[in-house]
Design a protein around this motif. Sequence first.
Motif, PDB file in Angstrom:
ATOM      1  N   ALA A 166       0.842  -1.209   0.000  1.00  0.00           N
ATOM      2  CA  ALA A 166       0.000   0.000   0.000  1.00  0.00           C
ATOM      3  C   ALA A 166       0.874   1.255   0.000  1.00  0.00           C
ATOM      4  O   ALA A 166       0.600   2.211  -0.749  1.00  0.00           O
ATOM      5  N   LEU A 167       1.919   1.242   0.800  1.00  0.00           N
ATOM      6  CA  LEU A 167       2.827   2.403   0.832  1.00  0.00           C
ATOM      7  C   LEU A 167       3.535   2.567  -0.507  1.00  0.00           C
ATOM      8  O   LEU A 167       3.732   3.702  -0.976  1.00  0.00           O
ATOM      9  N   ASP A 168       3.916   1.450  -1.140  1.00  0.00           N
ATOM     10  CA  ASP A 168       4.537   1.529  -2.472  1.00  0.00           C
ATOM     11  C   ASP A 168       3.571   2.153  -3.476  1.00  0.00           C
ATOM     12  O   ASP A 168       3.964   3.014  -4.267  1.00  0.00           O
ATOM     13  N   ARG A 169       2.289   1.721  -3.441  1.00  0.00           N
ATOM     14  CA  ARG A 169       1.289   2.275  -4.369  1.00  0.00           C
ATOM     15  C   ARG A 169       1.059   3.764  -4.093  1.00  0.00           C
ATOM     16  O   ARG A 169       0.943   4.561  -5.026  1.00  0.00           O
ATOM     17  N   ILE A 170       1.004   4.121  -2.823  1.00  0.00           N
ATOM     18  CA  ILE A 170       0.814   5.535  -2.474  1.00  0.00           C
ATOM     19  C   ILE A 170       2.013   6.345  -2.943  1.00  0.00           C
ATOM     20  O   ILE A 170       1.865   7.438  -3.522  1.00  0.00           O
ATOM     21  N   GLY A 171       3.214   5.801  -2.723  1.00  0.00           N
ATOM     22  CA  GLY A 171       4.430   6.497  -3.170  1.00  0.00           C
ATOM     23  C   GLY A 171       4.437   6.677  -4.674  1.00  0.00           C
ATOM     24  O   GLY A 171       4.783   7.757  -5.185  1.00  0.00           O
ATOM     25  N   GLN A 172       4.044   5.625  -5.401  1.00  0.00           N
ATOM     26  CA  GLN A 172       3.995   5.706  -6.866  1.00  0.00           C
ATOM     27  C   GLN A 172       2.956   6.728  -7.310  1.00  0.00           C
ATOM     28  O   GLN A 172       3.189   7.506  -8.230  1.00  0.00           O
ATOM     29  N   ALA A 173       1.793   6.731  -6.650  1.00  0.00           N
ATOM     30  CA  ALA A 173       0.742   7.687  -6.993  1.00  0.00           C
ATOM     31  C   ALA A 173       1.220   9.120  -6.744  1.00  0.00           C
ATOM     32  O   ALA A 173       0.984  10.015  -7.571  1.00  0.00           O
ATOM     33  N   LEU A 174       1.895   9.345  -5.633  1.00  0.00           N
ATOM     34  CA  LEU A 174       2.420  10.687  -5.344  1.00  0.00           C
ATOM     35  C   LEU A 174       3.476  11.094  -6.364  1.00  0.00           C
ATOM     36  O   LEU A 174       3.532  12.250  -6.801  1.00  0.00           O
ATOM     37  N   GLU A 175       4.300  10.139  -6.771  1.00  0.00           N
ATOM     38  CA  GLU A 175       5.320  10.413  -7.782  1.00  0.00           C
ATOM     39  C   GLU A 175       4.663  10.776  -9.105  1.00  0.00           C
ATOM     40  O   GLU A 175       5.076  11.730  -9.775  1.00  0.00           O
ATOM     41  N   ASP A 176       3.603  10.035  -9.477  1.00  0.00           N
ATOM     42  CA  ASP A 176       2.878  10.326 -10.719  1.00  0.00           C
ATOM     43  C   ASP A 176       2.241  11.710 -10.658  1.00  0.00           C
ATOM     44  O   ASP A 176       2.294  12.467 -11.634  1.00  0.00           O
ATOM     45  N   VAL A 177       1.643  12.052  -9.533  1.00  0.00           N
ATOM     46  CA  VAL A 177       1.032  13.374  -9.375  1.00  0.00           C
ATOM     47  C   VAL A 177       2.109  14.445  -9.482  1.00  0.00           C
ATOM     48  O   VAL A 177       1.927  15.491 -10.108  1.00  0.00           O
ATOM     49  N   GLY A 178       3.261  14.180  -8.879  1.00  0.00           N
ATOM     50  CA  GLY A 178       4.368  15.144  -8.942  1.00  0.00           C
ATOM     51  C   GLY A 178       4.833  15.365 -10.365  1.00  0.00           C
ATOM     52  O   GLY A 178       5.103  16.506 -10.776  1.00  0.00           O
ATOM     53  N   LYS A 179       4.945  14.297 -11.165  1.00  0.00           N
ATOM     54  CA  LYS A 179       5.370  14.409 -12.555  1.00  0.00           C
ATOM     55  C   LYS A 179       4.344  15.203 -13.359  1.00  0.00           C
ATOM     56  O   LYS A 179       4.685  16.061 -14.166  1.00  0.00           O
ATOM     57  N   LYS A 180       3.036  14.890 -13.127  1.00  0.00           N
ATOM     58  CA  LYS A 180       1.987  15.599 -13.858  1.00  0.00           C
ATOM     59  C   LYS A 180       1.986  17.092 -13.483  1.00  0.00           C
ATOM     60  O   LYS A 180       1.800  17.941 -14.349  1.00  0.00           O
ATOM     61  N   THR A 181       2.210  17.373 -12.221  1.00  0.00           N
ATOM     62  CA  THR A 181       2.261  18.770 -11.772  1.00  0.00           C
ATOM     63  C   THR A 181       3.461  19.469 -12.405  1.00  0.00           C
ATOM     64  O   THR A 181       3.348  20.613 -12.854  1.00  0.00           O
TER      65      THR A 181
END
Length: 187
Positions: A166-181
């Motif tokens: 779950a933490l890996d998925r959350i980290g990946q999601a945050l990374e994706d949001v960061g890239k999109k931002t």
Amino acid sequence: MIHGKPLHHATRTATLGALLAGSLALSAGAMAAPQGLYSTDELLDADVYAAGSSAQVGEVQDILLDNDMTVRALVIDTGTLLDLKGEQQFVIEAGKFTVETRNGHDLEEIEYRVNVELSEAELAEQPAYTNDWWQNAREGAQKAWERTKEGAASAWESTQEGASRALDRIGQALEDVGKKTQDAANQ
């Protein structure tokens, strides 16, 4: 001497009383209405009655506790009351009996009545309290304890793995949001 009984008897009674107090109060299946404190000395030899019978079918011979000091069963000595050949002792598991207190306001007059939620015929079909039963029960309890420990360890490992994923998925999601931002900011 305490209450006319030898000191070792009083010490045993006090120790068993403390264990039984917690055990019966916590073992909801064994009690209709927990009253907070029980005397093992008085529970031993308490009269036992079967469901649908007004006649005494035996008396409490022993109290069986588990590793947590919870009452797991009573041993009922039926003597010759059930028209069986010779004296018989049966193991009655918690949840199949209730304990009724009589004269509970006076330590010298306290009495218990054990009501078994089995007919006389069903009572006679319960496991006989023998050395073989004792050895099998101890072995079964030990195996159950080992399975419980293994299950708890496995559950903990599964919980850790799940939390890690779950933490890996959350980290990946945050990374994706960061890239999109970042991409949006660069345009």
